[in-house]
Design a protein around this motif. Structure first.
Motif, short mmCIF file in Angstrom:
data_model
loop_
_atom_site.label_atom_id
_atom_site.label_comp_id
_atom_site.label_asym_id
_atom_site.label_seq_id
_atom_site.Cartn_x
_atom_site.Cartn_y
_atom_site.Cartn_z
N ASN A 31 0.81 -1.23 0.00
CA ASN A 31 0.00 0.00 0.00
C ASN A 31 0.84 1.27 0.00
N GLY A 32 2.02 1.17 -0.57
CA GLY A 32 2.89 2.35 -0.68
C GLY A 32 2.32 3.36 -1.65
N ALA A 33 2.95 4.52 -1.73
CA ALA A 33 2.45 5.63 -2.55
C ALA A 33 2.34 5.28 -4.03
N LYS A 34 3.09 4.27 -4.49
CA LYS A 34 3.09 3.94 -5.91
C LYS A 34 2.44 2.58 -6.20
N SER A 35 1.75 2.04 -5.19
CA SER A 35 1.13 0.72 -5.35
C SER A 35 -0.20 0.77 -6.09
N ASP A 36 -0.73 2.01 -6.34
CA ASP A 36 -2.02 2.13 -7.03
C ASP A 36 -1.90 1.72 -8.49
N MET A 37 -0.81 2.08 -9.13
CA MET A 37 -0.56 1.66 -10.51
C MET A 37 0.96 1.50 -10.66
N PRO A 38 1.48 0.41 -10.08
CA PRO A 38 2.93 0.21 -9.99
C PRO A 38 3.68 0.17 -11.31
N PHE A 39 3.08 -0.42 -12.34
CA PHE A 39 3.80 -0.55 -13.61
C PHE A 39 4.02 0.82 -14.25
N VAL A 40 3.00 1.67 -14.19
CA VAL A 40 3.12 3.01 -14.77
C VAL A 40 4.10 3.85 -13.97
N HIS A 41 4.04 3.76 -12.64
CA HIS A 41 4.98 4.51 -11.81
C HIS A 41 6.42 4.06 -12.10
N PHE A 42 6.59 2.77 -12.35
CA PHE A 42 7.92 2.26 -12.68
C PHE A 42 8.44 2.91 -13.96
N TYR A 43 7.56 2.97 -14.94
CA TYR A 43 7.93 3.64 -16.20
C TYR A 43 8.29 5.10 -15.93
N TRP A 44 7.46 5.82 -15.20
CA TRP A 44 7.72 7.23 -14.92
C TRP A 44 9.02 7.42 -14.15
N ASP A 45 9.28 6.52 -13.20
CA ASP A 45 10.45 6.68 -12.33
C ASP A 45 11.77 6.31 -12.97
N PHE A 46 11.73 5.39 -13.92
CA PHE A 46 12.99 4.90 -14.49
C PHE A 46 13.17 5.17 -15.98
N PHE A 47 12.09 5.27 -16.75
CA PHE A 47 12.24 5.35 -18.20
C PHE A 47 11.72 6.64 -18.84
N SER A 48 11.03 7.48 -18.08
CA SER A 48 10.53 8.72 -18.68
C SER A 48 11.68 9.71 -18.86
N GLN A 49 11.40 10.75 -19.60
CA GLN A 49 12.44 11.72 -19.98
C GLN A 49 13.19 12.25 -18.75
N GLY A 50 14.51 12.11 -18.78
CA GLY A 50 15.35 12.62 -17.70
C GLY A 50 15.69 11.59 -16.63
N LYS A 51 15.07 10.40 -16.67
CA LYS A 51 15.32 9.38 -15.65
C LYS A 51 16.50 8.49 -16.04
N ILE A 52 16.96 7.66 -15.10
CA ILE A 52 18.24 6.96 -15.27
C ILE A 52 18.28 5.94 -16.40
N ALA A 53 17.14 5.40 -16.80
CA ALA A 53 17.13 4.41 -17.88
C ALA A 53 16.49 4.97 -19.15
N TYR A 54 16.31 6.28 -19.19
CA TYR A 54 15.67 6.91 -20.36
C TYR A 54 16.58 6.82 -21.58
N VAL A 55 16.00 6.43 -22.69
CA VAL A 55 16.71 6.41 -23.97
C VAL A 55 15.92 7.29 -24.92
N PRO A 56 16.51 8.37 -25.41
CA PRO A 56 15.75 9.30 -26.25
C PRO A 56 15.34 8.73 -27.60
N ILE A 57 14.18 9.17 -28.04
CA ILE A 57 13.67 8.85 -29.37
C ILE A 57 13.38 10.18 -30.05
N GLU A 58 13.68 10.25 -31.31
CA GLU A 58 13.42 11.49 -32.05
C GLU A 58 11.98 11.47 -32.57
N PHE A 59 11.08 12.05 -31.79
CA PHE A 59 9.68 12.15 -32.21
C PHE A 59 9.52 13.33 -33.16
N ARG A 60 8.42 13.35 -33.89
CA ARG A 60 8.13 14.48 -34.77
C ARG A 60 7.77 15.70 -33.93
#
Length: 300
Positions: A161-190
Motif C-alpha cells: 500500500n505504498g504511494a506507488k502501489s495504485d498503478m505500480p507498472f506506470v509509476h515504474f515507467y515514470w520513475d525509471f524510463f521517462s524523460q530525464g530518468k536513469i534508464a531513459y533512452v531518447p527517441i526522435e519524435f516528430r
C-alpha cells in the motif's frame, strides 16, 4: 445534451493497453457512457472496430489518436479528435515510432541494469512483449514480479500500500524510463507543430493531453503551445491536481480553447482508473454540459 463522456482511453492497439475496442464498448455501455473517443498511442487501427461496436451499443464514438511529439525539447502527447483516421500519415507515424522503439529496446534494459542493482529478467520481458514494443510498464511488471526485488529500497513505495502501489507498472515507467530518468533512452519524435498541422489538415481538433503530467513545474510553457494553434486543452484529467485544473481552465477560457474530459483508461497498467468518464470537480460541474456542447459543435 450528454454528460456521460470520456474522451481519452486506450485499447490493446496501444502498446500499454489491455482491452479490445469491443470490450471497451461493453464496459462503457455498462457504465452508462454516451460519448467515447478511442485515443490509442500513435495508432488508429482500433477506430473502425470502436465505431462499429459503438453503433451497436448506441454509443457515439469519436475517432481519435494520441501522438507522441516534442516541443522545445519536451516530450508530450497531442490528442486528435474527429480526424480522417484513414489518412496514410497516421499509419506512417505508427510504423515509424514502432521501429524506433524496437531499436532501443535492449538499450533501455541495459541502462536499467547498469544504473540499479535490480534483478532484470530480459528473456521474460521479451516473452511478455511478444514482438511488440518493450514498454517501461512491461519491464516494471517483470521487475516487480521478481520476489528478490521486493526488499530493494528502490521499490519500497511500490508494495504494501505504498504511494506507488495504485498503478505500480506506470509509476515504474515514470520513475525509471521517462524523460530525464536513469534508464531513459531518447527517441526522435516528430515536432508538435507538425503533428498539430496534420491533425488539422485531416479535419480534426488538436488537443493538448494531460499537460500537468508532462510539464510538472513548468506549466507556463502552455502559453507558447497555445500560440502554435492548438484547439483545446485536456483540462479535466485523472492526473491533474485541483490547482492544475484551475490553471488550465483559466488558460483555456482566456484563449477561447476547448476543454476536454479524459480518464486515460488503460486497463491493468492503470487499475485505479475506471472507464466511467472523468468526474469533474463540483466547482465546474454546472459548466460541463456547455463544454460538451462546445466540443461536439466544433467537431461538425
Amino acid at each position: 445534451m450528454s454528460k456521460n463522456i470520456d474522451l481519452h482511453m486506450h485499447s490493446l492497439y496501444s502498446d500499454d493497453g489491455e482491452f479490445s475496442p469491443e470490450e471497451i464498448i461493453k464496459i462503457g455501455k455498462r457504465e452508462g457512457m454516451e460519448i467515447m473517443a478511442l485515443t490509442d498511442h500513435d495508432s488508429v487501427k482500433g477506430v473502425d472496430e470502436m465505431i462499429k461496436y459503438g453503433k451497436e451499443a448506441g454509443i457515439k464514438v469519436i475517432s481519435g489518436v494520441e501522438i507522441d511529439c516534442v516541443y522545445k525539447g519536451i516530450n508530450l502527447h497531442m490528442l486528435g479528435y474527429g480526424i480522417d483516421y484513414k489518412r496514410k500519415e497516421f499509419l506512417e507515424i505508427e510504423e515509424e515510432i514502432f521501429e524506433k522503439e524496437m531499436a532501443i529496446a535492449k538499450t533501455k534494459i541495459e541502462r536499467l541494469k547498469g544504473n540499479t542493482d535490480l534483478i532484470v529478467d530480459e528473456e521474460k520481458i521479451f516473452e511478455i512483449a511478444g514482438g511488440n514494443i518493450i514498454t517501461g510498464e512491461i519491464i516494471g511488471e517483470v521487475v516487480l514480479g521478481e520476489k528478490k526485488n521486493r526488499n530493494n529500497s528502490l521499490l519500497e513505495e511500490y508494495f504494501n500500500n505504498g504511494a506507488k502501489s495504485d498503478m505500480p507498472f506506470v509509476h515504474f515507467y515514470w520513475d525509471f524510463f521517462s524523460q530525464g530518468k536513469i534508464a531513459y533512452v531518447p527517441i526522435e519524435f516528430r515536432s508538435m507543430t507538425e503533428i498539430v498541422n496534420l491533425i488539422k489538415e485531416s479535419g480534426g481538433l488538436a488537443v493538448l493531453a494531460h499537460p500537468g503530467n508532462n510539464f510538472k513545474n513548468y506549466l507556463e510553457i502552455v502559453e507558447d503551445i497555445i500560440e502554435e494553434g492548438i484547439d483545446g486543452i485536456e483540462v479535466f484529467s485523472t492526473y491533474h491536481s485541483q490547482e492544475q485544473i484551475e490553471y488550465f481552465y483559466n488558460k483555456a477560457e482566456k484563449n477561447n480553447l476547448l476543454m476536454t474530459f479524459g480518464s486515460d483508461f488503460h486497463g491493468k497498467n492503470k487499475p485505479h482508473i475506471r472507464l466511467k468518464g472523468y468526474p469533474v470537480p463540483e466547482k465546474y460541474e454546472g459548466m460541463k454540459e456547455k463544454l460538451v456542447r462546445d466540443f461536439i459543435e466544433r467537431l461538425k
